[in-house]
Design an enzyme around this catalytic site. Structure first.
Site, PDB file in Angstrom:
ATOM      1  N   ARG A 138     -12.605  -8.853  -1.564  1.00  0.00           N
ATOM      2  CA  ARG A 138     -12.395  -8.328  -0.053  1.00  0.00           C
ATOM      3  C   ARG A 138     -12.267  -6.382  -0.463  1.00  0.00           C
ATOM      4  O   ARG A 138     -11.264  -6.893  -1.752  1.00  0.00           O
ATOM      5  CB  ARG A 138     -11.534  -8.923   0.639  1.00  0.00           C
ATOM      6  CG  ARG A 138     -11.016  -9.088   1.845  1.00  0.00           C
ATOM      7  CD  ARG A 138     -10.002  -7.447   1.676  1.00  0.00           C
ATOM      8  NE  ARG A 138      -9.441  -7.307   2.760  1.00  0.00           N
ATOM      9  CZ  ARG A 138      -8.344  -6.122   2.831  1.00  0.00           C
ATOM     10  NH1 ARG A 138      -7.587  -6.294   1.799  1.00  0.00           N
ATOM     11  NH2 ARG A 138      -7.625  -5.867   4.098  1.00  0.00           N
ATOM     12  N   VAL A 139     -12.880  -5.911   0.643  1.00  0.00           N
ATOM     13  CA  VAL A 139     -12.044  -4.478   0.076  1.00  0.00           C
ATOM     14  C   VAL A 139     -11.642  -4.228   1.361  1.00  0.00           C
ATOM     15  O   VAL A 139     -12.600  -3.866   2.893  1.00  0.00           O
ATOM     16  CB  VAL A 139     -13.698  -3.400   0.020  1.00  0.00           C
ATOM     17  CG1 VAL A 139     -12.760  -1.896  -0.750  1.00  0.00           C
ATOM     18  CG2 VAL A 139     -13.630  -4.219  -1.646  1.00  0.00           C
ATOM     19  N   GLY A 140     -10.803  -3.946   1.569  1.00  0.00           N
ATOM     20  CA  GLY A 140      -9.493  -2.803   2.408  1.00  0.00           C
ATOM     21  C   GLY A 140     -10.267  -1.872   3.160  1.00  0.00           C
ATOM     22  O   GLY A 140     -10.745  -1.390   2.578  1.00  0.00           O
ATOM     23  N   ASP A 141      -9.342  -1.093   3.789  1.00  0.00           N
ATOM     24  CA  ASP A 141      -9.293   0.410   4.556  1.00  0.00           C
ATOM     25  C   ASP A 141      -8.546   1.624   2.997  1.00  0.00           C
ATOM     26  O   ASP A 141      -9.413   2.372   3.620  1.00  0.00           O
ATOM     27  CB  ASP A 141      -8.283   0.371   5.413  1.00  0.00           C
ATOM     28  CG  ASP A 141      -6.956   0.179   5.167  1.00  0.00           C
ATOM     29  OD1 ASP A 141      -7.019  -0.060   3.954  1.00  0.00           O
ATOM     30  OD2 ASP A 141      -6.710   1.289   5.819  1.00  0.00           O
TER      31      ASP A 141
ATOM     32  N   GLY B  26      -6.700  -3.517   7.097  1.00  0.00           N
ATOM     33  CA  GLY B  26      -7.780  -2.552   6.437  1.00  0.00           C
ATOM     34  C   GLY B  26      -8.779  -3.016   8.126  1.00  0.00           C
ATOM     35  O   GLY B  26      -9.349  -1.837   8.084  1.00  0.00           O
TER      36      GLY B  26
ATOM     37  N   GLY C 183      -1.417  -1.171   6.287  1.00  0.00           N
ATOM     38  CA  GLY C 183      -1.944  -2.256   7.419  1.00  0.00           C
ATOM     39  C   GLY C 183      -2.908  -2.678   7.691  1.00  0.00           C
ATOM     40  O   GLY C 183      -3.268  -2.805   6.164  1.00  0.00           O
TER      41      GLY C 183
ATOM     42  N   THR D  88       1.147  -1.337   0.071  1.00  0.00           N
ATOM     43  CA  THR D  88      -0.017   0.047  -0.295  1.00  0.00           C
ATOM     44  C   THR D  88       1.046   1.488   0.168  1.00  0.00           C
ATOM     45  O   THR D  88       1.531   1.150   0.598  1.00  0.00           O
ATOM     46  CB  THR D  88      -0.715   0.615   1.042  1.00  0.00           C
ATOM     47  OG1 THR D  88      -2.162  -0.968   1.190  1.00  0.00           O
ATOM     48  CG2 THR D  88      -1.950   1.111   0.900  1.00  0.00           C
TER      49      THR D  88
END
Ligand code: SD4
Length: 341
Positions: A230-233, A256, A254, A202
C-alpha cells in the site's frame, strides 16, 4: 569586456545553464528564511534545516537535512523505527520537490535509512519521478546507500505484537484518542502514548530560503499495519507535497487515501494562487474532503500545512490535534492547527 564580447560570452554559457543551477529570478529582498514542519517532532527537524537556511543555504538542502534528522531517530515513528505493515515489514515512502518543479520519490522501500536522499537522487540522477519497492531499493544500493537490518524497533515490535492479537484491519491515523504523554524533551518531543506507542508516522516539511526559493519533502513509514504494497499520499507529488515557486508550498498528514483523492496539496497551492491565505487554502482543501463524505470524515484525520511566497504559514485539519512547528528569524513555535469537526 566590451558589449560584443559580453554577448558572445552569454551566448556560449546560456545553454549550459540548466533549470537546476540557473539563478533564481524571484529574489525578494524582504523575505526571511523560514521552515515549517508537521507535528511536534518538527522542532528538531526545523533545527537541522535551520543550520542550512541561516547561512543562506538552499531550501532544498535544508529540507533534506531536516528530513534526515527524523529518519535517523530510530525510536521514532518516522523511518525505519516506524510501524510495520500487516506482514511485519517496515516500508518507507518519501518525496522531495524543489523550486524548479523538479521532483523525485520512492515508495514502499525497505531497509534503507534515508529514503528522502534516495528520492533526491531519483530527482537528480534519473529522468524519472518515482521508483517503488525492490527497484527503489536496488537503485539505493547501487548508489551507495547501506542495507539496514530490517529488524523492528522496540516500540514497533511491541505495537505489532499487540496488533497481531486481533489483526483488525482498521487503520486509524493521527486521531488523538489516547492521552499523550510528553516524554523526552518537553513539548516538542514526539507524542508517545502511555502504552509507549507513537501515532505520528509522517514528517512533512516545506521551507523558503534567503533567496525566496521554496522546496519541500515528506518522509514516512506510512499507515501502520497497512496491506503490504500500500502506498499513501506521502510520496505522491500533488498529494503529500506540492511546491510552486511562484505561489507557495504545502504538505499533508493523515489518511493518505483521502488526500490522494482530492490531489490535496496541489489543491492547497492552487487556492493560494487564487489569493487565499495558507490557513484558508488548507481549510478549503479539508472542506473538500469533509463535504465528499461527512459521515466518513468523522472517523478520520487529515491535516494540511502550507507556506506562501511571503513567508506566511497556516494549517487546517479535519479533527483536533494536528500541529506544526515553525522556525524563522522571528519565531520558533509549535502551532495548534484549527479544525473543522
Ligand atoms: C499515509 N499520510 O501513509 C500517511 C500517514 C500519516 O502521520 O500522515 N501519518 O497515509
Amino acid at each position: 569586456m566590451n558589449r560584443r564580447k559580453f554577448l558572445k560570452a552569454g551566448a556560449l554559457t546560456a545553454p549550459f545553464l540548466t533549470a537546476k543551477n540557473a539563478l533564481a529570478s524571484t529574489f525578494d529582498a524582504g523575505t526571511k528564511p523560514i521552515v515549517v514542519s508537521t507535528w511536534n517532532s518538527g522542532k528538531a527537524v526545523n533545527a537541522e534545516a535551520w543550520k542550512v537556511l541561516s547561512v543562506k543555504g538552499r531550501a532544498l538542502d535544508a529540507i533534506e537535512a531536516g528530513a534526515r534528522q527524523i529518519e535517523d531517530e530510530l525510536n521514532c515513528c518516522v523511518g525505519l523505527g516506524g510501524y510495520p505493515d500487516r506482514d511485519g515489514i517496515v516500508t518507507l515512502d518519501s518525496c522531495i520537490m524543489d523550486e524548479h518543479s523538479n521532483c523525485g520519490a520512492v515508495a514502499g522501500i525497505e531497509r534503507i535509512k534515508h529514503p528522502v536522499s534516495v528520492a533526491r537522487m531519483v530527482m537528480e540522477k534519473t529522468p524519472h519521478v518515482i521508483l517503488v519497492g525492490a527497484g527503489a531499493q536496488q537503485f539505493a544500493l547501487e548508489n551507495g546507500f547501506p542495507l539496514e537490518s530490517g529488524e523492528l524497533s522496540e516500540s514497533a515490535k511491541k505495537a505489532y505484537e499487540d496488533w497481531l492479537k486481533k489483526s483488525e484491519y482498521k487503520p486509524v491515523i493521527n486521531i488523538e484518542n489516547k492521552p499523550a504523554v510528553k516524554k523526552q524533551n518537553g513539548p516538542f518531543a514526539p507524542n508517545f502514548f502511555e502504552d509507549g506507542t507513537a501515532n505520528h508516522d509522517t514528517m512533512g516539511l516545506v521551507a523558503m530560503d534567503a533567496l525566496g526559493n521554496l522546496s519541500g519533502a515528506v518522509t514516512t513509514s506510512g499507515m501502520a499495519f497497512k496491506v503490504h504494497g500500500r502506498v499513501g499520499d506521502s510520496p505522491i507529488i500533488g498529494a503529500g507535497l506540492f511546491v510552486d515557486n511562484e505561489v507557495g508550498a504545502a504538505t499533508s498528514s493523515g489518511v493518505g487515501e483521502e488526500v490522494i483523492r482530492i490531489c490535496g496539496t496541489h489543491l492547497v497551492v492552487e487556492f493560494m494562487r487564487q489569493g487565499y491565505s495558507p490557513e484558508m487554502a488548507c481549510k478549503k482543501a479539508v472542506e473538500r474532503i469533509v463535504n465528499r463524505d461527512p459521515k466518513k470524515a468523522k472517523t478520520l484525520q487529515v491535516g494540511f500545512l502550507a507556506l506562501n511566497k511571503k513567508g506566511q504559514h497556516g494549517a487546517y485539519a479535519i479533527q483536533k490535534g494536528f500541529e506544526y512547528c515553525v522556525k524563522s528569524n522571528d519565531e520558533e513555535k509549535l502551532y495548534q492547527s484549527k479544525f473543522i469537526l
